[in-house]
Scaffold this active site. Structure first.
Site, mmCIF file in Angstrom:
data_model
loop_
_atom_site.group_PDB
_atom_site.id
_atom_site.type_symbol
_atom_site.label_atom_id
_atom_site.label_comp_id
_atom_site.label_asym_id
_atom_site.label_seq_id
_atom_site.Cartn_x
_atom_site.Cartn_y
_atom_site.Cartn_z
ATOM 1 N N HIS A 40 0.840 -1.206 0.000
ATOM 2 C CA HIS A 40 0.000 0.000 0.000
ATOM 3 C C HIS A 40 0.874 1.255 0.000
ATOM 4 O O HIS A 40 0.675 2.168 -0.812
ATOM 5 C CB HIS A 40 -0.922 -0.042 1.228
ATOM 6 C CG HIS A 40 -1.876 1.096 1.321
ATOM 7 N ND1 HIS A 40 -3.211 0.956 1.046
ATOM 8 C CD2 HIS A 40 -1.697 2.396 1.664
ATOM 9 C CE1 HIS A 40 -3.821 2.114 1.210
ATOM 10 N NE2 HIS A 40 -2.915 3.010 1.594
ATOM 11 N N GLU A 41 1.848 1.291 0.889
ATOM 12 C CA GLU A 41 2.703 2.472 1.000
ATOM 13 C C GLU A 41 3.640 2.615 -0.202
ATOM 14 O O GLU A 41 3.933 3.734 -0.632
ATOM 15 C CB GLU A 41 3.491 2.440 2.304
ATOM 16 C CG GLU A 41 2.613 2.508 3.550
ATOM 17 C CD GLU A 41 1.637 3.674 3.547
ATOM 18 O OE1 GLU A 41 1.996 4.769 3.071
ATOM 19 O OE2 GLU A 41 0.503 3.491 4.031
ATOM 20 N N HIS B 166 1.873 4.369 -2.952
ATOM 21 C CA HIS B 166 1.917 5.821 -2.742
ATOM 22 C C HIS B 166 3.270 6.387 -3.188
ATOM 23 O O HIS B 166 3.326 7.454 -3.817
ATOM 24 C CB HIS B 166 1.675 6.176 -1.280
ATOM 25 C CG HIS B 166 0.283 5.954 -0.812
ATOM 26 N ND1 HIS B 166 -0.833 6.326 -1.524
ATOM 27 C CD2 HIS B 166 -0.185 5.383 0.335
ATOM 28 C CE1 HIS B 166 -1.922 6.005 -0.849
ATOM 29 N NE2 HIS B 166 -1.549 5.431 0.285
#
Length: 128
Positions: free
Chosen positions: A7-8, A11
């Site tokens: 997820h990170e 980003h």
């Protein structure tokens, strides 16, 4: 742990690729959150079952939309209506953006296929 790191990293990929304006443009944040929820496995069938959330018709899209709104509310001081509006405005294009994977990796096998496709990406364009 793998989901959180993925997820990170999505980003981080968005930050490098799209030059996201995290602090001034809520649509940029919404798009990155949609992509992260979609591609990281946050809304996989097993995760949703563990949360006791079941659905048949467009359940994955609903989950991605809800998680993106919740993420925006967690990091920005905006109303729920503003977050929902931002997510709705960019949802279709961001939900269908699967870079850097090329597909939504629903399982470890899908992730392996995506990695294989990534390794072979130049084979498809060598004769153009």
């Amino acid at each position: 742990m793998n989901r959180v790191v993925t997820h990170e990293l999505i980003h981080a990929f968005d930050h490098c690729r799209a030059h996201v304006d995290w602090f001034n443009n809520v649509k940029h944040l919404a798009c990155s959150e949609i992509r992260a929820a979609n591609l990281s496995g946050d809304c996989s069938l097993m995760n949703e079952m563990s949360r006791f959330k079941f659905g048949l018709k467009q359940h994955h899209q609903i989950c991605v939309r809800d998680r993106a709104v919740r993420s925006i509310l967690a990091v920005r001081k905006v109303s729920k209506e503003v977050a929902e509006k931002a997510v709705d405005e960019v949802f279709d294009s961001c939900f269908n953006d699967h870079e850097p994977f090329g597909r939504v990796p629903h399982s470890k096998q899908d992730a392996k296929y995506a990695y294989r496709d990534f390794q072979n990406r130049h084979r498809y364009y060598t004769n153009l």
